[in-house]
Scaffold this motif. Structure first.
Motif, PDB file in Angstrom:
ATOM      1  N   LEU A  12      14.243  17.451  -1.761  1.00  0.00           N
ATOM      2  CA  LEU A  12      15.307  16.765  -2.512  1.00  0.00           C
ATOM      3  C   LEU A  12      16.465  16.475  -1.564  1.00  0.00           C
ATOM      4  O   LEU A  12      16.829  17.328  -0.741  1.00  0.00           O
ATOM      5  CB  LEU A  12      15.815  17.645  -3.651  1.00  0.00           C
ATOM      6  CG  LEU A  12      14.950  17.732  -4.909  1.00  0.00           C
ATOM      7  CD1 LEU A  12      15.535  18.762  -5.881  1.00  0.00           C
ATOM      8  CD2 LEU A  12      14.832  16.377  -5.594  1.00  0.00           C
ATOM      9  N   LEU A  47      20.392  15.816  -1.148  1.00  0.00           N
ATOM     10  CA  LEU A  47      21.625  16.140  -1.880  1.00  0.00           C
ATOM     11  C   LEU A  47      22.826  15.674  -1.072  1.00  0.00           C
ATOM     12  O   LEU A  47      22.964  16.067   0.092  1.00  0.00           O
ATOM     13  CB  LEU A  47      21.653  17.660  -1.990  1.00  0.00           C
ATOM     14  CG  LEU A  47      21.959  18.284  -3.315  1.00  0.00           C
ATOM     15  CD1 LEU A  47      21.248  19.594  -3.429  1.00  0.00           C
ATOM     16  CD2 LEU A  47      23.438  18.467  -3.452  1.00  0.00           C
ATOM     17  N   VAL A  91      24.145   7.878  -4.212  1.00  0.00           N
ATOM     18  CA  VAL A  91      23.370   8.201  -5.421  1.00  0.00           C
ATOM     19  C   VAL A  91      22.974   6.909  -6.144  1.00  0.00           C
ATOM     20  O   VAL A  91      21.832   6.745  -6.566  1.00  0.00           O
ATOM     21  CB  VAL A  91      24.183   9.131  -6.359  1.00  0.00           C
ATOM     22  CG1 VAL A  91      23.375   9.482  -7.598  1.00  0.00           C
ATOM     23  CG2 VAL A  91      24.600  10.392  -5.622  1.00  0.00           C
ATOM     24  N   ASP A 104      19.023  12.046  -4.090  1.00  0.00           N
ATOM     25  CA  ASP A 104      18.527  12.361  -5.442  1.00  0.00           C
ATOM     26  C   ASP A 104      19.652  12.961  -6.274  1.00  0.00           C
ATOM     27  O   ASP A 104      19.774  12.686  -7.465  1.00  0.00           O
ATOM     28  CB  ASP A 104      17.398  13.397  -5.363  1.00  0.00           C
ATOM     29  CG  ASP A 104      16.238  12.915  -4.513  1.00  0.00           C
ATOM     30  OD1 ASP A 104      15.666  11.872  -4.860  1.00  0.00           O
ATOM     31  OD2 ASP A 104      15.927  13.571  -3.488  1.00  0.00           O
ATOM     32  N   LEU A 105      20.429  13.806  -5.607  1.00  0.00           N
ATOM     33  CA  LEU A 105      21.468  14.574  -6.289  1.00  0.00           C
ATOM     34  C   LEU A 105      22.749  14.545  -5.473  1.00  0.00           C
ATOM     35  O   LEU A 105      22.711  14.259  -4.272  1.00  0.00           O
ATOM     36  CB  LEU A 105      21.024  16.041  -6.411  1.00  0.00           C
ATOM     37  CG  LEU A 105      19.797  16.322  -7.261  1.00  0.00           C
ATOM     38  CD1 LEU A 105      19.274  17.723  -6.960  1.00  0.00           C
ATOM     39  CD2 LEU A 105      20.146  16.181  -8.738  1.00  0.00           C
ATOM     40  N   LEU A 117      24.952  15.530 -14.646  1.00  0.00           N
ATOM     41  CA  LEU A 117      24.132  16.617 -15.170  1.00  0.00           C
ATOM     42  C   LEU A 117      24.979  17.807 -15.616  1.00  0.00           C
ATOM     43  O   LEU A 117      24.643  18.488 -16.570  1.00  0.00           O
ATOM     44  CB  LEU A 117      23.139  17.086 -14.105  1.00  0.00           C
ATOM     45  CG  LEU A 117      22.151  16.030 -13.585  1.00  0.00           C
ATOM     46  CD1 LEU A 117      21.335  16.595 -12.433  1.00  0.00           C
ATOM     47  CD2 LEU A 117      21.243  15.558 -14.701  1.00  0.00           C
ATOM     48  N   PHE A 161      28.039  17.591 -10.966  1.00  0.00           N
ATOM     49  CA  PHE A 161      26.686  17.627 -10.406  1.00  0.00           C
ATOM     50  C   PHE A 161      25.968  16.403 -10.972  1.00  0.00           C
ATOM     51  O   PHE A 161      25.822  16.288 -12.192  1.00  0.00           O
ATOM     52  CB  PHE A 161      26.031  18.926 -10.846  1.00  0.00           C
ATOM     53  CG  PHE A 161      24.680  19.166 -10.247  1.00  0.00           C
ATOM     54  CD1 PHE A 161      24.463  19.020  -8.891  1.00  0.00           C
ATOM     55  CD2 PHE A 161      23.625  19.563 -11.039  1.00  0.00           C
ATOM     56  CE1 PHE A 161      23.224  19.242  -8.339  1.00  0.00           C
ATOM     57  CE2 PHE A 161      22.367  19.803 -10.501  1.00  0.00           C
ATOM     58  CZ  PHE A 161      22.180  19.632  -9.140  1.00  0.00           C
ATOM     59  N   ALA A 188      22.941  13.011 -10.609  1.00  0.00           N
ATOM     60  CA  ALA A 188      21.614  12.625 -10.105  1.00  0.00           C
ATOM     61  C   ALA A 188      21.478  11.111 -10.132  1.00  0.00           C
ATOM     62  O   ALA A 188      22.145  10.427 -10.923  1.00  0.00           O
ATOM     63  CB  ALA A 188      20.523  13.247 -10.978  1.00  0.00           C
ATOM     64  N   SER A 189      20.614  10.602  -9.276  1.00  0.00           N
ATOM     65  CA  SER A 189      20.341   9.165  -9.322  1.00  0.00           C
ATOM     66  C   SER A 189      19.370   8.912 -10.478  1.00  0.00           C
ATOM     67  O   SER A 189      18.516   9.756 -10.793  1.00  0.00           O
ATOM     68  CB  SER A 189      19.765   8.680  -7.995  1.00  0.00           C
ATOM     69  OG  SER A 189      18.368   8.702  -8.019  1.00  0.00           O
ATOM     70  N   SER A 240      15.764   9.092  -9.350  1.00  0.00           N
ATOM     71  CA  SER A 240      15.242  10.433  -9.042  1.00  0.00           C
ATOM     72  C   SER A 240      14.990  11.248 -10.297  1.00  0.00           C
ATOM     73  O   SER A 240      14.118  12.124 -10.302  1.00  0.00           O
ATOM     74  CB  SER A 240      16.213  11.185  -8.131  1.00  0.00           C
ATOM     75  OG  SER A 240      16.445  10.430  -6.985  1.00  0.00           O
ATOM     76  N   LEU A 241      15.761  10.973 -11.355  1.00  0.00           N
ATOM     77  CA  LEU A 241      15.520  11.723 -12.599  1.00  0.00           C
ATOM     78  C   LEU A 241      14.090  11.503 -13.073  1.00  0.00           C
ATOM     79  O   LEU A 241      13.467  12.381 -13.652  1.00  0.00           O
ATOM     80  CB  LEU A 241      16.496  11.273 -13.691  1.00  0.00           C
ATOM     81  CG  LEU A 241      17.835  11.990 -13.758  1.00  0.00           C
ATOM     82  CD1 LEU A 241      18.579  11.577 -14.997  1.00  0.00           C
ATOM     83  CD2 LEU A 241      17.687  13.506 -13.719  1.00  0.00           C
ATOM     84  N   ILE A 277      14.461  18.671  -9.935  1.00  0.00           N
ATOM     85  CA  ILE A 277      15.813  18.581 -10.507  1.00  0.00           C
ATOM     86  C   ILE A 277      15.953  19.530 -11.697  1.00  0.00           C
ATOM     87  O   ILE A 277      16.947  20.236 -11.848  1.00  0.00           O
ATOM     88  CB  ILE A 277      16.138  17.118 -10.911  1.00  0.00           C
ATOM     89  CG1 ILE A 277      16.228  16.255  -9.644  1.00  0.00           C
ATOM     90  CG2 ILE A 277      17.433  17.033 -11.709  1.00  0.00           C
ATOM     91  CD1 ILE A 277      16.417  14.771  -9.885  1.00  0.00           C
TER      92      ILE A 277
END
Ligand code: PRP
Length: 220
Positions: free
Chosen positions: A2, A4, A57, A63-64, A82, A184, A186-187, A190-191, A198
């Motif tokens: 992942l 970040l 992102v 991803d995060l 998130l 926090f 996420a894209s 990526s989710l 994730i």
């Protein structure tokens, strides 16, 4: 693996602590030197200027990320929030010298044409547009507080944490615009594509918040 993205600058140490509390390995991150891309275990960390974090992102490069709510709003990036980390807490405010603050107590027509320095043009524009006040914006990238003092602007829209930079430049808060904290995020891509990894981190997030809550409870 992942990816970040983390913000550099004063909030980085808090971001690293958040990761550590989630059990994410941070040794290489702490010993990063001048590296901007750091790989550690199952993670790749990208270090970007705070304002650029949502961009990585948005385009799915990260991803995060841990990103401030100020830069999420300002960039208008498409991403999914998130959780709120409760760290990196500060405020976006409108601030100015006393004589300008006094103008805000009068009729709005007295504010037309004010010059406002900021590194948050979108947020500042929204604030004044909501009130139907036409002002002029000066877009700066930092050290915003010196603009009124030097006659570059009448007031500023910027973040305040301790308030010491405002005080050192003889400015005071005229209006609160929004609270800020580290989110926090996420894209969207990526989710869908990296949900398992994730989800595991979100789970750790919930249990670490619960643990913090329990400890707060015990302390009372
Ligand atoms: C931020 C902000 C203020 C200062 C506020 O700047 O833009 O200048 O922090 O903090 P304080 O209320 O604790 O004094 P930063 O240090 O990120 O640097 P910059 O001026 O280069 O943006």
């Amino acid at each position: 693996m992942l990816t970040l993205c983390l913000p550099t600058g004063r909030v980085l140490d808090e971001a690293v602590e958040v990761l550590e509390n989630l059990g994410i390995p941070t040794l290489r991150l702490r010993e990063r030197g001048r590296s901007l891309v750091i790989q550690e275990g199952e993670f790749r960390f990208l270090l970007a200027k705070p304002m650029d974090v949502p961009v990585y992102v948005h385009y799915g490069i990260a991803d995060l990320a841990l990103a401030g709510s100020d830069v999420i709003w300002e960039t208008g990036a498409s991403l999914v929030e998130l959780a709120d980390t409760g760290r990196g807490v500060c405020r976006i405010v409108l601030a100015g010298p006393k004589k300008v603050a006094a103008r805000f107590l009068g009729h709005e027509s007295r504010l037309m044409g004010l010059r406002v320095a900021t590194k948050y043009p979108r947020i500042a524009e929204a604030f004044f547009a909501d009130r139907g006040i036409q002002v002029e914006f000066v877009h700066l990238n930092g050290s915003i507080e010196m603009a009124p003092r030097l006659g570059l602007s009448d007031c500023i829209v910027d973040i305040v944490q301790t308030g010491s930079t405002l005080k050192a430049n003889a400015l005071s808060v005229i209006a609160e615009i929004a609270p800020v904290s580290l989110k926090f995020v996420a894209s969207c891509k990526s989710l869908q594509l990296a949900w398992d990894g994730i989800e595991e981190i979100i789970g750790k997030f919930s249990s670490s918040s619960r643990k913090a809550g329990d400890e707060d409870g015990k302390a009372v």
